[in-house]
Write a protein that holds these residues in place. Structure first.
Motif: not given
Length: 241
Positions: A31-33, A37-42, A89-90, A96-100
């Motif tokens: 979940l952290v990863v 990754l999503t934060a960096v992309f955004v 990003g945060a 994204a972590a919540g959906v995962s």
């Protein structure tokens, strides 16, 4: 099945966690990863947060720029645009972590998200409608807060935070109750929405308000109020419904 038995069966360490909490503990690294990754992309994708706001993030006292919607400033670490990009990003990483997390929890035989599809669809619709509606009056709210002296008139960061994140707070408030009730119906949370669930929900909404609102107690309360009302509705539904 008794909620305690479900949690114990899913949580080999028997810490009394709900299936959702046990899933989060077991898959913390994943979940952290996902969040990072999503934060960096955004952060990389959104070069100018003003393009996402109704007024281009212009402070209420600013005039109309001939290059509205185009960022010409050099972005530094202390630049308002840089800070808001970090916040976007945060937020993206957390979502994204919540959906995962929901996807991982659904793999447990004790959890059946399809049984709560109606509640989850209502939560998604509430989030969308609440966010879109609040977006319409967010600029007016920024003007009002400036008149009250609660927000600096020349602060682009505050204007961006109000126009981008206050609608998310309202949408989140509309989604909280059906989301919690849906997860309860699916077996991912305890049937009574136990104290740990309520406490963690309160912690999350306060953290959101503290991280994404301008540095002012009034805006902090405005951000925290909609999710708090949603949480109260969910608890009242369970206790008295």
């Amino acid at each position: 099945m008794d909620p305690t038995e479900t949690a114990d069966a899913f949580d080999p360490r028997r810490r009394g966690l709900s299936p959702l909490g046990a899933t989060a503990r077991r898959h913390t690294r994943r979940l952290v990863v996902t969040a990072l990754l999503t934060a960096v992309f955004v952060f990389a994708a959104v070069r100018d947060p003003g393009l996402l706001s109704p007024t281009d993030g212009l402070p209420p006292t600013a005039g109309v720029s001939p290059t509205s919607g185009v960022s010409t400033a050099v972005v530094g670490v202390g630049d308002p645009t840089f800070i808001v990009r970090l916040e976007l990003g945060a937020l993206g990483g957390a979502l994204a972590a919540g959906v995962s997390l929901l996807s991982l929890a659904d793999r447990d035989p004790a959890v059946d998200l399809r049984a709560a599809s109606g509640w989850l669809a209502l939560a998604a619709a509430g989030f969308l409608v609440g966010t879109v509606a609040a977006r319409q009056f967010a600029p007016g709210l920024a003007d009002l807060l400036v008149e009250w002296g609660r927000v600096a008139a020349d602060s682009r960061q505050s204007a961006l935070e109000l126009e981008l994140f206050f609608p998310v707070a309202v949408g989140g408030g509309a989604a909280v109750a059906p989301l919690l009730l849906g997860l309860r119906r699916a077996g991912a949370l305890s049937r009574r929405l136990a104290g740990r669930t309520r406490g963690l929900s309160l912690l999350c909404l306060v953290a959101f308000a503290a991280c994404f609102s301008p540095p002012d107690s009034t805006t902090l309360a405005l951000y925290a109020a909609p999710p708090a009302v949603g949480l109260g509705v969910a608890v009242a539904w369970v206790e008295f419904g």
